[in-house]
Scaffold this active site. Structure first.
Site, mmCIF file in Angstrom:
data_model
loop_
_atom_site.group_PDB
_atom_site.id
_atom_site.type_symbol
_atom_site.label_atom_id
_atom_site.label_comp_id
_atom_site.label_asym_id
_atom_site.label_seq_id
_atom_site.Cartn_x
_atom_site.Cartn_y
_atom_site.Cartn_z
ATOM 1 N N CYS A 24 0.837 -1.189 0.000
ATOM 2 C CA CYS A 24 0.000 0.000 0.000
ATOM 3 C C CYS A 24 0.872 1.238 0.000
ATOM 4 O O CYS A 24 1.697 1.420 0.895
ATOM 5 C CB CYS A 24 -0.941 0.037 1.203
ATOM 6 S SG CYS A 24 -1.980 1.513 1.158
ATOM 7 N N ILE A 71 -1.061 -5.936 -10.258
ATOM 8 C CA ILE A 71 -0.199 -5.084 -9.461
ATOM 9 C C ILE A 71 -1.038 -4.251 -8.490
ATOM 10 O O ILE A 71 -2.223 -4.025 -8.736
ATOM 11 C CB ILE A 71 0.610 -4.099 -10.352
ATOM 12 C CG1 ILE A 71 -0.321 -3.231 -11.208
ATOM 13 C CG2 ILE A 71 1.609 -4.824 -11.209
ATOM 14 C CD1 ILE A 71 0.352 -2.143 -12.018
ATOM 15 N N GLY A 117 -5.144 -4.276 -12.942
ATOM 16 C CA GLY A 117 -4.619 -2.968 -13.303
ATOM 17 C C GLY A 117 -5.354 -2.465 -14.533
ATOM 18 O O GLY A 117 -4.978 -2.794 -15.651
#
Lengths: 259, 312
Positions: free
Chosen positions: B130, B191, B243
């Site tokens: 994160c 990702i 993504g």
């Protein structure tokens, strides 16, 4: 469910203001203060995802299945929306959020700038309910108050204020709240939407004068349905609330007004 | 009849369409659009040991075909998740993958320990990437040894399928992938968001209160596809690719690059019905090409350079 709605009208009002009217089944059950989440790119075009996110617009008024929105072209999304033409389709999600709690009390509706957006629908509803209410609208200049005339349909008690005095009285809306309140038969509840400095000033006034005040907040939103926590606002008790799903309307006293 | 079921090591999913952590809450808000059990999996918002209120607003800034966010892992904490959110997801019949995050290795281990005591969790996805929390998050995701330590700590207490979600904010994604696989990861998610920044040229202020945030959406898709492909070339570990997936073709790209499953993230904001609809669209894509098993797509991207061979 998202609905593909047809544009009936998308009219420039002056300044950067527009009024968009669509034919929508899903919005016909909306209540004042709720909003719709719109894809601004016309559905006639293959999507480019630029702009990517929907735009939350308060429901300005509702007549049967005709819902309208008051918006200002402040960024790319609303500028693209302004180009949409009658007959074209838009993808819309709504009605979303929690609107104004309607009670029996007299009500003063306060709209600063494009914060007038949720107020016409509220005026319409209060008019139908036969309740006592007045409307106070503020803007920088007359050019940005073209929507003021829309309110005449529901009440003659419309007070206008501009920063430059080009329409109505000169000043900011908070200057005139006490004297308008004095004209009511009983102390009214305030329902307000507009820039944060205006809402903060009203919150301070409400605290001082022990007034009831509901504010409709504006926030950048992604999902619009309460999942992503992008539009979160902070509460006085340290917790958070989702503007999209727990609001956009909140009693002012639950919010954290520190900057 | 097209077979959409996929196996990711020890994790079997009825189809390869999941929803990405942080974009779908704990599912409640999306039930109105389609049954959650239709999805291959629901990957929950990150759960931490204690409740977190997240970053200051504004937490969102739109960019060209993308969006920057700095939510900051706002969540109700693991106990509330177990008391209210997990039971609800189970009642919906969803296949539940729980994303976990922490400030320290001890916190990751503590959350995983607690979740290991619960019934009905198909897998854990360890969020070591994160970009929006100052402590822990990004260091765990960018330093192979740290990534390994977090993975090993969770592996030690969580017996079920273990996914590690990697950060794209690294020079060599294969290095990180290899590190977490060696530490016991069964599956890799690729990702997380790319760190980014946007500035308001009227106020000269960053558009996010947190200054920097994570970029997602179609803008990052080519980066994600490339990273999935790189890891798939180097390792045999199954991959969940994500993504900027907005269409079935986007999902197919990830599968061709080597992902066995994909997740819809930012696309949920654009069209809340998207992930549910992709399941059927993927079957149609396969059917139209005479294929009967989605696994026939996985890793099948060509080597490139053959100008006469642009189609299957």
């Amino acid at each position: 469910m998202p609905e593909n709605v047809e544009i009936i009208q998308n009219k420039p009002l002056g300044g950067d203001y527009y009024r968009l009217t669509v034919s929508s089944q899903s919005l016909s059950r909306a209540t004042p203060g709720q909003f719709a989440h719109l894809l601004v790119q016309s559905q006639q075009e293959p999507p480019t995802w630029d702009p990517l996110l929907r735009r939350p617009l308060s429901i300005y008024d509702l007549e049967g299945d005709k819902a309208s929105f008051l918006y200002r072209t402040v960024g790319r999304g609303t500028k693209i929306l302004a180009r949409a033409k009658p007959g074209e389709k838009l993808d819309l999600l709504g009605p979303l959020g929690r609107g104004f709690q309607l009670g029996a009390a007299p009500t003063l509706l306060i709209g600063g700038g494009v914060g007038a957006a949720p107020m016409l629908f509220l005026a319409h509803t209060l008019h139908e309910r036969g309740q006592e209410f007045a409307v106070l609208l503020g803007a920088r200049s007359a050019q940005e108050l073209a929507h003021a005339g829309d309110f005449a349909k529901y009440t003659s008690a419309v007070f206008l204020v501009t920063d430059d005095g080009s329409l109505g009285r000169q000043g900011i809306v908070t200057d005139f709240v006490p004297e308008i309140i004095a004209q009511f038969s009983a102390i009214p509840k305030l329902c307000a939407c507009g820039p944060m400095p205006m809402l903060a000033a009203l919150a301070a006034l409400a605290a001082k004068e022990k007034l009831a005040l509901d504010v409709s907040l504006e926030a950048r939103m992604a999902c619009g349905v309460g999942a992503c926590l992008a539009c979160t606002c902070f509460l006085r008790d340290g917790n958070t609330a989702r503007v999209c799903a727990d609001g956009p309307v909140f009693p002012y006293e639950v919010l954290d007004w520190r900057g | 009849m097209v077979d959409l079921a996929v196996n990711l090591g020890p994790l079997r999913l009825k189809n390869p369409i999941a929803v990405a952590s942080g974009t779908f809450g704990f599912g409640r808000e999306y039930e109105q659009f389609y049954p959650l059990r239709d999805l291959g999996a629901v990957i929950t918002k990150a759960v931490t040991l204690e409740k977190r209120v997240g970053n200051k607003p504004p937490r969102l800034a739109e960019t060209a075909a993308g969006v920057l966010n700095s939510i900051g892992l706002e969540n109700p904490g693991v106990e509330q998740f177990l008391a209210a959110d997990l039971p609800h997801l189970r009642r919906c019949g969803a296949t539940v993958i729980v994303n976990i995050a922490g400030r320290t290795i001890q916190e990751y281990r503590a959350v995983a320990t607690r979740l290991a005591q619960a019934e009905g969790i198909a897998a854990l996805e360890v969020n070591i990437s994160c970009p929006n929390v100052k402590e822990g998050g990004i260091a765990f995701g960018t330093e192979p040894q740290m990534a390994q330590k977090v993975t090993a700590a969770v592996r030690g207490v969580w017996p079920g399928p273990l996914i590690v979600k990697l950060s794209p904010n690294v020079t060599d994604i294969v290095l990180l992938a290899r590190a977490v696989v060696e530490a016991g990861a069964d599956i890799i998610s690729l990702i997380n968001t790319l760190t980014g920044m946007a500035i308001d040229t009227d106020t000269w202020q960053p558009k996010l209160a947190n200054v920097v945030g994570g970029l997602s959406g179609p803008a990052v898709k080519p980066v994600a596809v490339r990273m999935v492909w790189q890891v798939a070339q180097a390792l045999t570990v199954p991959i969940i690719g994500m993504g900027g997936i907005m269409t079935v073709e986007d999902a197919v790209e990830f599968l061709l690059a080597g992902a066995t499953c994909v997740a819809v993230g930012t696309g949920n904001f654009w069209q809340p019905t998207l992930a549910g609809a992709l399941v059927g669209q993927l079957a149609d894509y396969l059917g139209a090409r005479g294929l009967n098993d989605v696994n026939q797509l996985v890793g099948k991207v060509g080597k490139g350079g053959d100008k006469w061979r642009n189609c299957v």
